[in-house]
Design a protein around this motif. Sequence first.
Motif, PDB file in Angstrom:
ATOM      1  N   MET A  48      37.175   5.879  37.025  1.00  0.00           N
ATOM      2  CA  MET A  48      37.603   5.383  37.332  1.00  0.00           C
ATOM      3  C   MET A  48      38.819   4.828  38.298  1.00  0.00           C
ATOM      4  SD  MET A  48      39.373   9.001  36.438  1.00  0.00           S
ATOM      5  CE  MET A  48      41.381   8.342  35.954  1.00  0.00           C
ATOM      6  N   GLY A  49      36.885   4.628  39.685  1.00  0.00           N
ATOM      7  CA  GLY A  49      37.940   3.278  40.088  1.00  0.00           C
ATOM      8  C   GLY A  49      38.736   3.673  41.041  1.00  0.00           C
ATOM      9  N   VAL A  50      38.768   2.934  42.439  1.00  0.00           N
ATOM     10  CA  VAL A  50      39.853   3.183  43.002  1.00  0.00           C
ATOM     11  C   VAL A  50      41.092   2.472  43.410  1.00  0.00           C
ATOM     12  CG1 VAL A  50      40.487   3.333  45.685  1.00  0.00           C
ATOM     13  CG2 VAL A  50      38.606   4.462  44.288  1.00  0.00           C
ATOM     14  N   GLY A  51      42.000   2.609  42.753  1.00  0.00           N
ATOM     15  CA  GLY A  51      43.271   1.326  42.077  1.00  0.00           C
ATOM     16  C   GLY A  51      44.411   2.138  42.272  1.00  0.00           C
ATOM     17  N   GLY A  56      46.049   5.154  35.119  1.00  0.00           N
ATOM     18  CA  GLY A  56      46.275   5.243  33.363  1.00  0.00           C
ATOM     19  C   GLY A  56      46.701   6.634  32.860  1.00  0.00           C
ATOM     20  N   LEU A  57      46.288   8.098  33.845  1.00  0.00           N
ATOM     21  CA  LEU A  57      46.782   8.678  32.959  1.00  0.00           C
ATOM     22  C   LEU A  57      48.648   9.522  32.919  1.00  0.00           C
ATOM     23  CD1 LEU A  57      44.434  10.744  35.959  1.00  0.00           C
ATOM     24  CD2 LEU A  57      44.443  10.213  33.413  1.00  0.00           C
ATOM     25  N   ALA A  58      48.726   9.627  31.764  1.00  0.00           N
ATOM     26  CA  ALA A  58      49.983   9.825  31.570  1.00  0.00           C
ATOM     27  C   ALA A  58      50.239  11.409  32.776  1.00  0.00           C
ATOM     28  CB  ALA A  58      50.332  10.520  29.429  1.00  0.00           C
ATOM     29  N   LEU A  59      51.839  12.100  31.915  1.00  0.00           N
ATOM     30  CA  LEU A  59      52.033  13.132  32.930  1.00  0.00           C
ATOM     31  C   LEU A  59      51.210  14.718  33.007  1.00  0.00           C
ATOM     32  CD1 LEU A  59      53.742  13.454  35.380  1.00  0.00           C
ATOM     33  CD2 LEU A  59      55.553  14.921  33.725  1.00  0.00           C
ATOM     34  N   PRO A  60      50.907  15.197  31.718  1.00  0.00           N
ATOM     35  CA  PRO A  60      50.238  16.289  31.764  1.00  0.00           C
ATOM     36  C   PRO A  60      49.240  15.974  31.956  1.00  0.00           C
ATOM     37  CG  PRO A  60      51.708  15.407  30.133  1.00  0.00           C
ATOM     38  CD  PRO A  60      52.339  14.689  30.474  1.00  0.00           C
ATOM     39  N   ALA A  61      48.144  15.264  31.896  1.00  0.00           N
ATOM     40  CA  ALA A  61      47.007  14.642  32.288  1.00  0.00           C
ATOM     41  C   ALA A  61      46.553  14.954  33.723  1.00  0.00           C
ATOM     42  CB  ALA A  61      46.050  13.685  31.901  1.00  0.00           C
ATOM     43  N   PHE A  62      47.935  13.595  33.867  1.00  0.00           N
ATOM     44  CA  PHE A  62      47.568  14.083  35.618  1.00  0.00           C
ATOM     45  C   PHE A  62      48.230  15.617  36.726  1.00  0.00           C
ATOM     46  CE2 PHE A  62      49.886  12.914  40.158  1.00  0.00           C
ATOM     47  CZ  PHE A  62      49.121  12.136  40.646  1.00  0.00           C
ATOM     48  N   VAL A 122      55.358  10.044  40.458  1.00  0.00           N
ATOM     49  CA  VAL A 122      56.574   9.279  40.601  1.00  0.00           C
ATOM     50  C   VAL A 122      56.563   8.229  41.582  1.00  0.00           C
ATOM     51  CG1 VAL A 122      59.295   8.708  40.412  1.00  0.00           C
ATOM     52  CG2 VAL A 122      58.241  10.816  39.548  1.00  0.00           C
ATOM     53  N   ALA A 123      55.553   8.339  42.230  1.00  0.00           N
ATOM     54  CA  ALA A 123      55.450   7.394  43.982  1.00  0.00           C
ATOM     55  C   ALA A 123      54.579   6.383  43.357  1.00  0.00           C
ATOM     56  CB  ALA A 123      54.933   8.548  45.056  1.00  0.00           C
ATOM     57  N   LEU A 124      53.274   7.064  42.548  1.00  0.00           N
ATOM     58  CA  LEU A 124      52.251   6.436  42.297  1.00  0.00           C
ATOM     59  C   LEU A 124      52.767   5.463  41.025  1.00  0.00           C
ATOM     60  CD1 LEU A 124      49.391   8.902  42.238  1.00  0.00           C
ATOM     61  CD2 LEU A 124      49.849   6.837  43.962  1.00  0.00           C
ATOM     62  N   LEU A 125      53.374   5.651  39.796  1.00  0.00           N
ATOM     63  CA  LEU A 125      53.830   5.157  39.357  1.00  0.00           C
ATOM     64  C   LEU A 125      54.602   3.935  39.990  1.00  0.00           C
ATOM     65  CD1 LEU A 125      55.587   6.973  36.139  1.00  0.00           C
ATOM     66  CD2 LEU A 125      53.121   5.103  36.244  1.00  0.00           C
ATOM     67  N   MET A 212      42.120   8.635  43.186  1.00  0.00           N
ATOM     68  CA  MET A 212      40.959   9.203  43.113  1.00  0.00           C
ATOM     69  C   MET A 212      40.287   9.347  44.310  1.00  0.00           C
ATOM     70  SD  MET A 212      41.894  11.173  40.854  1.00  0.00           S
ATOM     71  CE  MET A 212      40.169  11.455  40.035  1.00  0.00           C
ATOM     72  N   ASN A 213      40.200   8.775  45.660  1.00  0.00           N
ATOM     73  CA  ASN A 213      39.354   8.322  45.859  1.00  0.00           C
ATOM     74  C   ASN A 213      38.951   9.836  46.583  1.00  0.00           C
ATOM     75  OD1 ASN A 213      38.478   7.511  48.757  1.00  0.00           O
ATOM     76  ND2 ASN A 213      39.963   5.902  49.076  1.00  0.00           N
ATOM     77  N   LEU A 214      37.432  10.012  45.749  1.00  0.00           N
ATOM     78  CA  LEU A 214      37.161  11.300  47.365  1.00  0.00           C
ATOM     79  C   LEU A 214      36.518  11.425  47.598  1.00  0.00           C
ATOM     80  CD1 LEU A 214      34.242  10.949  43.395  1.00  0.00           C
ATOM     81  CD2 LEU A 214      36.888  12.431  44.638  1.00  0.00           C
ATOM     82  N   ALA A 215      36.450   9.828  49.025  1.00  0.00           N
ATOM     83  CA  ALA A 215      36.095   9.974  50.132  1.00  0.00           C
ATOM     84  C   ALA A 215      37.152  10.285  50.739  1.00  0.00           C
ATOM     85  CB  ALA A 215      35.567   8.485  50.349  1.00  0.00           C
ATOM     86  N   ALA A 216      38.156  10.132  50.453  1.00  0.00           N
ATOM     87  CA  ALA A 216      39.659  10.612  51.441  1.00  0.00           C
ATOM     88  C   ALA A 216      39.759  12.375  51.188  1.00  0.00           C
ATOM     89  CB  ALA A 216      40.673   9.122  50.695  1.00  0.00           C
ATOM     90  N   MET A 217      39.900  11.898  49.558  1.00  0.00           N
ATOM     91  CA  MET A 217      39.866  13.665  49.429  1.00  0.00           C
ATOM     92  C   MET A 217      39.691  14.061  50.468  1.00  0.00           C
ATOM     93  SD  MET A 217      40.472  13.856  45.432  1.00  0.00           S
ATOM     94  CE  MET A 217      39.575  12.460  44.562  1.00  0.00           C
ATOM     95  N   ALA A 218      37.723  14.007  50.444  1.00  0.00           N
ATOM     96  CA  ALA A 218      37.775  15.153  51.393  1.00  0.00           C
ATOM     97  C   ALA A 218      37.424  15.083  52.558  1.00  0.00           C
ATOM     98  CB  ALA A 218      35.929  14.878  50.903  1.00  0.00           C
ATOM     99  N   LEU A 219      38.017  14.282  53.262  1.00  0.00           N
ATOM    100  CA  LEU A 219      38.090  14.079  54.529  1.00  0.00           C
ATOM    101  C   LEU A 219      39.937  14.078  55.004  1.00  0.00           C
ATOM    102  CD1 LEU A 219      37.871  12.540  57.073  1.00  0.00           C
ATOM    103  CD2 LEU A 219      38.680  10.583  56.749  1.00  0.00           C
TER     104      LEU A 219
END
Length: 282
Positions: A48-51, A56-62, A122-125, A212-219
């Motif tokens: 998915m990358g970091v961006g 691109g996820l809709a609300l239910p999937a998000f 909403v904030a991400l959108l 989706m920044n895995l390093a940030a989530m882990a930290l």
Amino acid sequence: MTDVSHRTEGGRVAALGIPTKQLAPAWVALVVLAALAWVVTIDQANGMGVGPGTMGLALPAFIALWVAMMIAMMFPSVAPVAILWARTIQARSTGAIRAWRITTFVAGYLVAWAAFGVVAFVALLGSQRLVETAPEVAKWLAVAIFLTAGAYQLTPLKRACLRHCRSPMTSILHYASLKGSARDFRVGVHHGLYCVGCCWGLMVVLVAVGVMNLAAMALLAVVIFLEKIWQRGDTVAKVVGIGFVAFALVIPFAPRLAPGLHGNVQMTDTTRMTDGGTAGGM
């Protein structure tokens, strides 16, 4: 004697005398669930990358992915309250009823975080729209995010919410007064809201660094665990707050430190390849 405490000889209310070996299975269960959630999160993040935005996820999937992320990041630190409350359930219930009560407690906790997930969506959108329409302003949004998160770490409200999360016995004694068939669900929601109050400032930085920044989530997961479990958790919260403020001051000179507010390189490259292929075929 209540189901959450006993009187010592001095008349003080003491914590439950629960042998460590009896608590071990609950700790293991929480760690296993967190580990499985990390597996799901990592699997979804791959490719998915970091961006910016919701990737691109809709609300239910998000929301589904957000809940998995919260299980991964929060379950180890929620253990003290969760285990003690599960112990009170175990003392009063058996079999299917016990399983149902524990499930509703966990569901209530996750509902609180799912509700915050809607706010995050909403904030991400909004951040994605900003990156697309006014990319030159994106770095200042990142500055605002880290300044806000850093300042909140130093507020009395943060300390009050953290104190609730760090004092499981006080919480359990309060929850013991709740009544009704939805008691366990209400306890889960109540504690979940305190966790949101304690950690929303940490979570909001994902808008700047990428959801989706895995390093940030882990930290962040390590920070949350230390804040709630370590005896110097209050100090950790203050240090992190000061660090966020310092980081905010650097971002104007190095905006790429906030990849969540810049174009997704991986997606951009794919788009270019597609555009090139289309152009070549014309």
